[in-house]
Motif scaffolding. Structure first.
Motif, PDB file in Angstrom:
ATOM      1  N   GLN A 160      -0.447   2.981  99.582  1.00  0.00           N
ATOM      2  CA  GLN A 160      -0.663   2.665  98.296  1.00  0.00           C
ATOM      3  C   GLN A 160       0.081   3.741  97.165  1.00  0.00           C
ATOM      4  N   VAL A 215       4.117  -4.422  98.735  1.00  0.00           N
ATOM      5  CA  VAL A 215       3.303  -3.172  98.776  1.00  0.00           C
ATOM      6  C   VAL A 215       3.247  -2.706  97.351  1.00  0.00           C
ATOM      7  N   GLY A 216       2.301  -2.693  96.588  1.00  0.00           N
ATOM      8  CA  GLY A 216       2.101  -2.113  95.237  1.00  0.00           C
ATOM      9  C   GLY A 216       1.831  -3.199  94.334  1.00  0.00           C
ATOM     10  N   THR A 256      -0.317  -6.620  93.105  1.00  0.00           N
ATOM     11  CA  THR A 256      -1.777  -7.328  93.611  1.00  0.00           C
ATOM     12  C   THR A 256      -1.416  -8.677  92.917  1.00  0.00           C
TER      13      THR A 256
END
Length: 476
Positions: free
Chosen positions: A42, A345-346, A348
């Motif tokens: 993250q 990724v990163g 949401t």
């Protein structure tokens, strides 16, 4: 002793970077979490594992720190075991920083491990298990599998992103030269004297941001096109990338239960798919006219720019390692666009829903070409463009959803169209349908019914003359 770590501050922040372990029941859990902090999926910079303390809530619901502490013997046992396993069972090895802090009991101490993020993808091996990668997701430590593992390896440079990898089953002969020439012309870099051949060698880049279209194998020297080149410019992309096609479906109702529906399977290059999908989606962007609305008599069912941006986003950011196609489905009141693969990724789901999306590319080279070919917005503007154009057109805001296997964008129709379905009298402009023309007929009939009936013409024939003459005789 001056402590470098403020436990009260760590508890107050409630960060994903802190793991609390009051009794340290299993030392392997500590090592797994340290490995996850080192992997730093993250991009948080690492984290802390606090042994001998825990978080609680006081009577008012505020965070409360309980400093239980560890005995001297237990503290040394935990410290030595953790450091040994970080060295012997973690690959590449880790060497976390260690600090002791005071607890509420003067006979006990709190043990804190601090593990900064590293540039490697670390694995941890328990005694009877194979080596596994671990990552932090929210406040939990989990094993990285499938998409998470690929994202971790790509982030750490242990695996090249999918779109940049060579397509080992294809050769340079599988690139369509006419499609390549057309793309180069649209980007403004094609010249007749140079042609297209110079762009099909190893090391020649169209931009510093993207790699060359082809790469040579280290031993044989055979040129292999990269995956993004096959997807954009290949003669038969689906032969090498099975899931790289799209399906457009149209249902007249609110769900898939309608007995009659339209389904179009769209193969070909990504450029071919984008053009065909744009045609099909533009046909859904019909205009409805309401003469009673003087301020905005024309209403578009869906703004075309929002449709295009949502469609290109679904094509550019999907996971092409999955064999599922991209799905674009039109219903009476909405259009759903489903892109295979989880969120990058990163990013949401909350970021999508609020519009605060940090630019993230799953397929950077692919997205760069789509942007240069004027099929997509600049980096990071897609979601904002969809939201703003839907709002400006008077449509409801888009709905986003995401799971481990797909990301969905729902564009809802202008409210006027749903009102028209309930029976309002309106006329449709642009691409008219039979249903729209029927709505105009009752209005004409009503006008006829409210007018006075026409008078019957007087009879002027022979019989009428004879009658009038007889009447005249009687009067005489």
């Amino acid at each position: 002793m001056t402590a470098r770590i403020d436990l009260v501050e760590l508890a107050r922040r409630g960060s994903e970077q802190t793991e609390w372990k009051e009794n340290v029941a299993d030392v392997n859990d500590v090592v797994e979490t340290l490995t996850a902090f080192a992997n730093d999926l993250q991009n948080l910079g690492g984290g802390y594992v606090v042994c001998g303390a825990k978080e609680e809530k006081d009577e008012s619901g505020f965070p409360k720190l309980v400093r239980t502490g560890l005995t001297a013997a237990r503290l040394k046992e935990v410290e030595n075991t953790v450091l040994t396993r970080c060295r012997d069972r973690v690959s590449p090895p880790l060497a976390p920083l260690v600090e002791e802090l005071e607890s509420d009991d003067p006979q006990r101490r709190i043990l804190v491990f601090l593990q900064p993020a590293t540039g490697s993808a670390h694995t941890f091996r328990r005694s009877n298990e194979g080596a596994k990668h671990f990552v932090r997701v929210s406040r939990s430590t989990i094993e990285a599998r499938n998409g998470l593992l690929k994202d971790l390896l790509v982030r750490k440079g242990a695996l090249e992103p999918w779109d940049r990898r060579p397509c080992n089953a294809a050769t340079v002969n599988d690139i369509d030269l006419l499609t390549l020439r057309d793309a180069l012309q649209r980007m403004g870099v094609f010249t007749l004297d140079r042609g297209v051949d110079p762009y099909l060698v190893d090391g020649v880049q169209l931009s510093p941001f993207v790699p060359s279209l082809c790469v040579a194998e280290p031993l044989s020297g055979v040129l292999r096109p990269r995956n993004f080149a096959v997807l954009l410019l290949g003669r038969e992309p689906q032969r090498f990338i099975p899931g790289a096609f799209s399906i457009f479906s149209a249902y007249p109702g609110l769900d898939r239960t309608a007995p009659v529906a339209r389904r179009v399977e769209i193969p070909g290059t990504l450029l071919d798919q984008a053009r065909r999908l744009q045609e099909l989606l533009d046909a859904e962007a019909v205009t409805l006219f309401d003469k009673t609305d003087l301020e905005a008599p024309n209403a578009q069912k869906y703004p075309q720019r929002a449709l295009q941006e949502a469609m290109v986003n679904a094509l550019a950011h999907r996971d092409y390692e999955l064999v599922d196609p991209g799905r674009f489905t039109s219903y009476r009141d909405r259009i759903e666009l489903v892109s295979p693969g989880p969120l990058p990724v990163g990013v949401t789901l909350e970021n999508l829903r609020t519009g605060s999306v940090t630019p993230r590319w799953r397929n950077q080279a692919l997205a760069w070409f789509l942007s240069r070919l004027q099929l997509a917005q600049a980096e990071g503007q897609g979601i904002q463009t969809i939201r703003s154009t839907m709002k400006a057109a008077g449509c409801p805001p888009p709905i986003f959803d995401a799971t481990e296997v797909s990301v969905t964008c729902v564009l809802r129709a202008h409210p006027r169209f749903e009102s028209a379905e309930r029976g309002k009298t309106m006329s449709r402009g642009g691409a008219a349908k039979p249903a729209a023309s029927k709505k105009i007929k009752p209005k004409a009939k009503t006008a006829k019914s409210t007018s006075k009936p026409a008078a019957k013409p007087r009879k002027t024939g022979t019989k009428a003359t004879q009658k009038s003459s007889k009447k005249g005789v009687r009067r005489g």
